[in-house]
Design a protein around this motif. Structure first.
Motif, PDB file in Angstrom:
ATOM      1  N   ASN A  35       0.798  -1.231   0.000  1.00  0.00           N
ATOM      2  CA  ASN A  35       0.000   0.000   0.000  1.00  0.00           C
ATOM      3  C   ASN A  35       0.829   1.279   0.000  1.00  0.00           C
ATOM      4  O   ASN A  35       0.321   2.364   0.292  1.00  0.00           O
ATOM      5  CB  ASN A  35      -0.971   0.036   1.192  1.00  0.00           C
ATOM      6  CG  ASN A  35      -2.018  -1.049   1.092  1.00  0.00           C
ATOM      7  OD1 ASN A  35      -2.541  -1.301   0.009  1.00  0.00           O
ATOM      8  ND2 ASN A  35      -2.323  -1.684   2.210  1.00  0.00           N
ATOM      9  N   VAL A  36       2.113   1.160  -0.306  1.00  0.00           N
ATOM     10  CA  VAL A  36       2.980   2.351  -0.363  1.00  0.00           C
ATOM     11  C   VAL A  36       3.771   2.305  -1.662  1.00  0.00           C
ATOM     12  O   VAL A  36       4.386   1.274  -1.985  1.00  0.00           O
ATOM     13  CB  VAL A  36       3.960   2.402   0.837  1.00  0.00           C
ATOM     14  CG1 VAL A  36       4.884   3.612   0.700  1.00  0.00           C
ATOM     15  CG2 VAL A  36       3.184   2.484   2.147  1.00  0.00           C
ATOM     16  N   GLU A 155      -6.415  -3.950 -15.609  1.00  0.00           N
ATOM     17  CA  GLU A 155      -5.508  -2.798 -15.648  1.00  0.00           C
ATOM     18  C   GLU A 155      -5.408  -2.187 -14.255  1.00  0.00           C
ATOM     19  O   GLU A 155      -6.357  -2.265 -13.463  1.00  0.00           O
ATOM     20  CB  GLU A 155      -6.003  -1.774 -16.653  1.00  0.00           C
ATOM     21  CG  GLU A 155      -5.948  -2.304 -18.090  1.00  0.00           C
ATOM     22  CD  GLU A 155      -6.421  -1.298 -19.116  1.00  0.00           C
ATOM     23  OE1 GLU A 155      -5.915  -1.334 -20.234  1.00  0.00           O
ATOM     24  OE2 GLU A 155      -7.319  -0.488 -18.787  1.00  0.00           O
ATOM     25  N   CYS A 156      -4.243  -1.590 -13.990  1.00  0.00           N
ATOM     26  CA  CYS A 156      -4.014  -1.056 -12.645  1.00  0.00           C
ATOM     27  C   CYS A 156      -3.042   0.120 -12.689  1.00  0.00           C
ATOM     28  O   CYS A 156      -2.404   0.385 -13.717  1.00  0.00           O
ATOM     29  CB  CYS A 156      -3.464  -2.145 -11.730  1.00  0.00           C
ATOM     30  SG  CYS A 156      -1.790  -2.667 -12.172  1.00  0.00           S
ATOM     31  N   SER A 157      -2.916   0.774 -11.539  1.00  0.00           N
ATOM     32  CA  SER A 157      -1.920   1.837 -11.373  1.00  0.00           C
ATOM     33  C   SER A 157      -1.264   1.657 -10.016  1.00  0.00           C
ATOM     34  O   SER A 157      -1.929   1.753  -8.972  1.00  0.00           O
ATOM     35  CB  SER A 157      -2.586   3.219 -11.447  1.00  0.00           C
ATOM     36  OG  SER A 157      -1.674   4.218 -11.030  1.00  0.00           O
ATOM     37  N   ALA A 158       0.047   1.360 -10.034  1.00  0.00           N
ATOM     38  CA  ALA A 158       0.772   1.209  -8.773  1.00  0.00           C
ATOM     39  C   ALA A 158       0.916   2.564  -8.080  1.00  0.00           C
ATOM     40  O   ALA A 158       0.806   2.667  -6.851  1.00  0.00           O
ATOM     41  CB  ALA A 158       2.149   0.598  -9.042  1.00  0.00           C
ATOM     42  N   LEU A 159       1.144   3.634  -8.878  1.00  0.00           N
ATOM     43  CA  LEU A 159       1.336   4.963  -8.306  1.00  0.00           C
ATOM     44  C   LEU A 159       0.109   5.397  -7.512  1.00  0.00           C
ATOM     45  O   LEU A 159       0.217   5.922  -6.399  1.00  0.00           O
ATOM     46  CB  LEU A 159       1.638   5.967  -9.420  1.00  0.00           C
ATOM     47  CG  LEU A 159       1.816   7.420  -8.987  1.00  0.00           C
ATOM     48  CD1 LEU A 159       3.043   7.571  -8.090  1.00  0.00           C
ATOM     49  CD2 LEU A 159       1.927   8.343 -10.208  1.00  0.00           C
ATOM     50  N   ARG A 160      -1.077   5.177  -8.076  1.00  0.00           N
ATOM     51  CA  ARG A 160      -2.313   5.602  -7.416  1.00  0.00           C
ATOM     52  C   ARG A 160      -2.997   4.450  -6.664  1.00  0.00           C
ATOM     53  O   ARG A 160      -4.095   4.615  -6.141  1.00  0.00           O
ATOM     54  CB  ARG A 160      -3.273   6.181  -8.459  1.00  0.00           C
ATOM     55  CG  ARG A 160      -2.717   7.434  -9.128  1.00  0.00           C
ATOM     56  CD  ARG A 160      -3.711   8.007 -10.112  1.00  0.00           C
ATOM     57  NE  ARG A 160      -3.168   9.186 -10.773  1.00  0.00           N
ATOM     58  CZ  ARG A 160      -3.787   9.853 -11.759  1.00  0.00           C
ATOM     59  NH1 ARG A 160      -4.996   9.441 -12.154  1.00  0.00           N
ATOM     60  NH2 ARG A 160      -3.239  10.896 -12.310  1.00  0.00           N
ATOM     61  N   ASN A 161      -2.337   3.316  -6.633  1.00  0.00           N
ATOM     62  CA  ASN A 161      -2.849   2.119  -5.929  1.00  0.00           C
ATOM     63  C   ASN A 161      -4.274   1.771  -6.378  1.00  0.00           C
ATOM     64  O   ASN A 161      -5.161   1.506  -5.567  1.00  0.00           O
ATOM     65  CB  ASN A 161      -2.802   2.334  -4.417  1.00  0.00           C
ATOM     66  CG  ASN A 161      -2.797   0.981  -3.663  1.00  0.00           C
ATOM     67  OD1 ASN A 161      -2.836  -0.087  -4.286  1.00  0.00           O
ATOM     68  ND2 ASN A 161      -2.738   1.052  -2.347  1.00  0.00           N
ATOM     69  N   ILE A 162      -4.431   1.728  -7.707  1.00  0.00           N
ATOM     70  CA  ILE A 162      -5.716   1.363  -8.299  1.00  0.00           C
ATOM     71  C   ILE A 162      -5.662  -0.103  -8.735  1.00  0.00           C
ATOM     72  O   ILE A 162      -4.845  -0.473  -9.588  1.00  0.00           O
ATOM     73  CB  ILE A 162      -6.051   2.262  -9.513  1.00  0.00           C
ATOM     74  CG1 ILE A 162      -6.145   3.726  -9.084  1.00  0.00           C
ATOM     75  CG2 ILE A 162      -7.349   1.811 -10.185  1.00  0.00           C
ATOM     76  CD1 ILE A 162      -6.302   4.693 -10.254  1.00  0.00           C
ATOM     77  N   GLN A 163      -6.479  -0.933  -8.126  1.00  0.00           N
ATOM     78  CA  GLN A 163      -6.657  -2.352  -8.481  1.00  0.00           C
ATOM     79  C   GLN A 163      -5.375  -3.194  -8.358  1.00  0.00           C
ATOM     80  O   GLN A 163      -5.269  -4.226  -8.993  1.00  0.00           O
ATOM     81  CB  GLN A 163      -7.225  -2.503  -9.902  1.00  0.00           C
ATOM     82  CG  GLN A 163      -8.620  -1.971 -10.052  1.00  0.00           C
ATOM     83  CD  GLN A 163      -9.387  -2.591 -11.210  1.00  0.00           C
ATOM     84  OE1 GLN A 163     -10.459  -3.135 -11.004  1.00  0.00           O
ATOM     85  NE2 GLN A 163      -8.829  -2.492 -12.401  1.00  0.00           N
ATOM     86  N   VAL A 164      -4.437  -2.783  -7.523  1.00  0.00           N
ATOM     87  CA  VAL A 164      -3.224  -3.592  -7.319  1.00  0.00           C
ATOM     88  C   VAL A 164      -3.576  -4.881  -6.571  1.00  0.00           C
ATOM     89  O   VAL A 164      -3.163  -5.975  -6.957  1.00  0.00           O
ATOM     90  CB  VAL A 164      -2.151  -2.788  -6.549  1.00  0.00           C
ATOM     91  CG1 VAL A 164      -0.974  -3.698  -6.179  1.00  0.00           C
ATOM     92  CG2 VAL A 164      -1.671  -1.615  -7.396  1.00  0.00           C
TER      93      VAL A 164
END
Length: 643
Positions: A35-36, A155-164
């Protein structure tokens, strides 16, 4: 991949390997599981073990990062071969990395024979140009159709922690609850093996055998699979839903098989593939949609000269099954009826050699009860665990181990002078052109072929043979002439043989000479290994003029070796001279009809001579001891009289 999704996965753990082009966000995806999003992400992360309660299923998970550099290619390939599931990344802001999935990565996985689910993950969702959305969505459809191993795309975004979190939850689900074995995404239908398994489950739950699940049966099913009953209103809603979509899915009695299959397909279509897997696993199916090995009997421990047979309980079950599927009551299962019988199994077990042509069939490939039971006897003898598995597929509900029994050792049978077996295996030896195959064909009612062709192949024929004491099952196994040397090279080769038949062309002297050689080899092998078997000689082509020298010599050899005189037969004329009953009779008395070579006779004579010598020595010693005792009595008496 080990049986992912089964009970062993909980103890072994799940291994997720993340691969993709350089710069697609592999390491960032993994590290953001905490989560970081760190400022500095290392090029390759060490393998990370997630805590066991990270996902609801509480399966231990290890996530493995990989390098995209060429020099690490071998190491990456090693990691992929150990994977339970592969996460394949592309960058949402770089369409060329998406193209590389189908041109490089997915073909490479197939080349490495990495047969595991693949989850395609688009990383850097936050960087994608909104104008690219339509193009990317259109691009995924043909890739998924071409590569069926793709379980899902996300699809996901690690930077914005979307669907990781969802990415790795999907990877776990891809293994624990894979869609591919159950559902054809392109055709939007259940796969055949899934339909067969669900049909078996439906039949097992249809207690009154009326072809539908009534409310009580549906509730029992619900309790067994999900530990919760359905309320009456829920039951009505389910049936109404089915009837709207599949008119024949519900009838007066309840939910039909068509309705049951529709419901399970609907769950999968709506993304609830876990529901279908819960049902399958409650009925002990594994990820290959076959019965789990834990449900089958343990490997059978037996001596080489022991065999495995069906028990009376299993035979009676098979008779009931035959009667149930013999719809027209004509005593024969037609091909359609036989296919229906095995429609709850992964496939028909008799569609391939050696079973396909082993039993007696009608002109339209139908099979009688005797032929049906004979096929099962052959399966049990060759692969008892496989046989029990298929008994369970067609509805055998008893203890699996109660379906088969191990016979007594043949050495004990010889001592008791009687076999306790119901199924006997006969090895058929003979030179080319001696009509080995013709003998097998005649046993299962196949017509004689004009001309005496060459015999090739290791074939089986199985049928019942009526005896005064009841019927027995006889399995004939043709041993090709060129395969005899390899067969006898194995010291346990004759352990599985209850009786051996040596067939020769009675009109052709060289055929008898070759047969004599085969008989001596088999007899010598039996003497050397301790697996001596009863032997019979069959003089084939009795419809032709016999070769007198061969006839006389065969009689002499059989007398010298202590076995019955040759049995004359003509497969062409159908005159078989009760040969199959005589084979069974000889097999039932394994202490008789065992040929003796000259070497064995010499050993016996030598042993008899040694035993006789020992007796003489023993008697002489006894006489000496008696004389000594008498002398002592005499000496004592004389001493007393003089005193």
């Amino acid at each position: 991949m080990a049986g992912a999704g089964d009970s062993k996965l909980n103890s072994r753990g799940l291994r997720i390997v993340v691969v993709g082009d350089k710069g697609t966000g592999k390491s960032s995806l993994i590290v953001t599981l905490d989560n970081v999003f760190p400022v500095n992400v290392p090029p390759v992360l060490p393998a990370e073990k997630l805590r066991k309660d990270f996902f609801p299923e509480k399966v231990p998970v290890t996530v493995v990062d990989t390098s995209s550099s060429v020099e690490n290619k071998v190491k990456v390939e090693e990691e992929l071969r150990q994977a339970d599931v592969v996460v394949l990344t592309y960058a949402c802001d770089e369409p060329t990395t998406l193209d590389r999935l189908s041109t490089y990565w997915l073909p490479q996985l197939r080349g490495l024979e990495v047969n595991v689910p693949v989850v395609v993950v688009g990383c850097k969702l936050d960087l994608r140009d909104e104008e690219q959305i339509a193009d990317l969505e259109q691009a995924m459809s043909p890739i998924m159709q071409q590569f069926g191993e793709i379980e899902t795309c996300i699809e996901c975004s690690a930077l914005r922690n979307i669907q990781v979190y969802e990415v790795f939850y999907c990877t776990q689900k891809a293994v624990v609850h894979p869609t591919a074995p159950l559902f054809d995404q392109e055709l939007q239908t259940l796969k055949p093996q899934c339909s067969r398994a669900l049909k078996r489950i439906f039949i097992l739950c249809d207690y009154d055998r009326d072809g539908a699940l009534n409310d009580a049966e549906l509730n029992d099913f619900q309790l067994k699979c999900f530990n919760a009953p359905l309320q009456p209103s829920d039951l009505e809603n389910v049936k109404n839903l089915v009837q709207e979509q599949v008119p024949k899915g519900v009838n007066y009695h309840g939910l039909t098989l068509a309705g049951f299959l529709f419901l399970n397909a609907l769950f999968i279509e709506r993304g609830k593939v876990g529901t279908a897997w819960t049902v399958l696993r409650k009925f002990h199916y594994n990820n290959e949609v076959r019965l789990d090995v834990d449900q089958l009997p343990a490997p059978i421990k037996k001596a080489p000269d022991q065999s495995v047979e069906l028990t009376n309980e299993a035979v009676e079950f098979l008779k009931e099954v035959f009667s149930t599927f013999d719809i027209d009551g004509d005593g024969v299962l037609r091909m359609a009826e036989l296919q229906d019988l095995f429609s709850t199994a992964p496939k028909s077990p008799w569609s391939e050699a050696p079973y396909e042509n082993a039993a007696e069939r009608t002109l339209l490939r139908g099979i009688s009860l005797d032929g049906f039971l004979s096929e099962w006897a052959l399966m049990t003898m060759r692969d008892p665990i496989y046989c029990v598995e298929y008994l369970m597929y067609i509805g055998y509900a008893g203890d699996p181990s109660s379906a088969i029994r191990v016979t007594r050792r043949r050495g004990i049978d010889r001592k008791k002078k009687q076999s306790d077996r119901n199924v006997f295996q006969c090895f058929v030896f003979g030179p080319e052109g001696a009509e080995k195959s013709a003998l097998l064909k005649s046993f299962i009612g196949r017509p004689f072929s004009d001309g005496y062709g060459s015999d090739n192949g290791d074939l089986f024929a199985v049928n019942t043979v009526d005896q005064l004491q009841g019927s027995k099952t006889l399995i004939l196994r043709e041993i090709p002439e060129e395969g005899v040397k390899q067969l006898l090279y194995n010291k346990d080769a004759l352990a599985a043989c209850d009786i051996a038949v040596f067939i020769y062309d009675s009109s052709y002297e060289p055929s008898w000479k070759e047969t004599t050689d085969l008989l001596l080899k088999v007899a010598s092998c039996g003497e050397a290994t301790g697996y001596q078997v009863p032997c019979l000689i069959v003089a084939a082509k009795d419809d032709l003029d016999p070769h007198m020298a061969a006839l006389q010599d065969s009689t002499r050899v059989s007398q010298n070796m202590g076995i019955d005189a040759p049995i004359p037969i003509s497969t062409k004329l159908g005159d078989l001279n009760n040969v199959f009953r005589r084979i069974i009779k000889a097999a039932e008395h394994p202490h008789l009809s065992i040929p003796e070579t000259e070497a064995m006779k010499s050993r016996k004579q030598y042993n008899q001579l040694i035993n006789r010598s020992l007796m003489i020595v023993s008697v002489g010693t006894a006489v000496t001891l008696v004389g000594l005792a008498a002398y002592r009595v005499y000496a004592a008496a004389k001493k007393n009289s003089s005193g």
